[in-house]
Each structure stands twice: as C-alpha cells, then as structure tokens.
Design a protein around this motif. Structure first.
Motif, mmCIF file in Angstrom:
data_model
loop_
_atom_site.group_PDB
_atom_site.id
_atom_site.type_symbol
_atom_site.label_atom_id
_atom_site.label_comp_id
_atom_site.label_asym_id
_atom_site.label_seq_id
_atom_site.Cartn_x
_atom_site.Cartn_y
_atom_site.Cartn_z
ATOM 1 N N ALA A 14 0.870 -1.177 -0.046
ATOM 2 C CA ALA A 14 -0.141 0.092 0.009
ATOM 3 C C ALA A 14 0.948 1.246 0.040
ATOM 4 N N LEU A 15 2.138 1.377 0.461
ATOM 5 C CA LEU A 15 3.113 2.259 0.650
ATOM 6 C C LEU A 15 3.627 2.436 -0.766
ATOM 7 N N ASP A 17 4.585 2.443 -4.938
ATOM 8 C CA ASP A 17 4.117 2.878 -6.101
ATOM 9 C C ASP A 17 3.748 1.403 -7.058
ATOM 10 N N TYR A 32 9.023 -3.313 -7.495
ATOM 11 C CA TYR A 32 8.136 -3.531 -6.924
ATOM 12 C C TYR A 32 7.980 -4.946 -6.153
ATOM 13 N N TRP A 86 8.152 10.399 -3.673
ATOM 14 C CA TRP A 86 6.780 10.082 -3.363
ATOM 15 C C TRP A 86 6.170 10.602 -4.181
ATOM 16 N N ARG A 88 1.800 11.160 -6.157
ATOM 17 C CA ARG A 88 0.362 10.795 -6.075
ATOM 18 C C ARG A 88 -0.220 10.752 -7.300
ATOM 19 N N CYS A 92 -5.903 9.093 -7.181
ATOM 20 C CA CYS A 92 -5.443 8.524 -5.682
ATOM 21 C C CYS A 92 -5.268 9.633 -4.738
ATOM 22 N N ARG A 96 2.652 7.654 -2.724
ATOM 23 C CA ARG A 96 3.174 6.249 -2.595
ATOM 24 C C ARG A 96 4.521 6.592 -3.054
ATOM 25 N N TYR A 98 7.721 6.075 -5.101
ATOM 26 C CA TYR A 98 7.967 5.877 -6.469
ATOM 27 C C TYR A 98 9.509 5.327 -6.563
#
Length: 112
Positions: A14-15, A17, A32, A86, A88, A92, A96, A98
C-alpha cells in the motif's frame, strides 16, 4: 521502517507505487515485486531485531503530487544517506513511494 509493515505484503504494498524502483546501498536495483518478496527477510524486518533509526528528515514539494525526501538511517552501526520520491497518481489520495536510493556512509576509519 516499522517491522510490522516490512513483514506485511499488504501494508508494504500500500506504500509502494506499482512502478516502484529502488537502488539499494549494495547497488542492486529492486522492482516492486522483488522488494515486496524480499522485505520481510531484510534488516529491520524482525519485531524484536535491530531497527532502522532515521534522522535529519527533510522534504521538498517538487511539483503537485511529487515530494522528495532525504534522510539518514543507522542500523547495527551502518549508516546510509537516503533519497526518495513519493508521488500521487491521478485518482489516488495518498502519496506512494515511487523511487528510493540508499548510499552507504563510510565509517570513521574510512574517512580521509
């Protein structure tokens, strides 16, 4: 940096990207999926083990929905300087992670 987050694919995911990339202190490039799979076993992931101690956190808004953070961490005597972006994503509400990069800080004996 919380072990409960590091040990949970759902919380860590959830944190991060979906296009997350990290260049770790070792020089390794992480995606990821690679990060989510490895994170529970990495340093700082055990509830009763060593923990990262962050310091000197600073942030700057680079553009709407894009924040650059810099800080230092110490874990088991190893220091690293860290930089992260980070963002957005459209639609959203949360920022998150990145991009993240860690650079080891030489020990006192390694300094000129």
């Amino acid at each position: 940096m919380d072990p409960a987050v590091r040990g949970s694919r759902a919380l860590a995911g959830a944190l991060l990207d979906p296009e997350f990339v990290e260049v770790g202190a070792s020089g390794r490039r992480w995606t990821y999926e690679e990060m989510l799979a490895a994170l529970p076993g990495m340093a700082g992931g055990a509830e009763h083990g060593p923990r990262y101690r962050p310091s000197d956190l600073t942030g700057a808004v680079l553009a709407p929905g894009l924040v650059h953070l810099t800080y230092e961490t110490v874990i088991e005597g190893l220091r690293a300087r860290r930089s992260s972006l980070w963002r957005r994503r459209p639609g959203c509400s949360a920022l998150r992670l990145y991009y993240h990069q860690a650079t080891p800080v030489p020990g006192e004996r390694d300094r000129p």
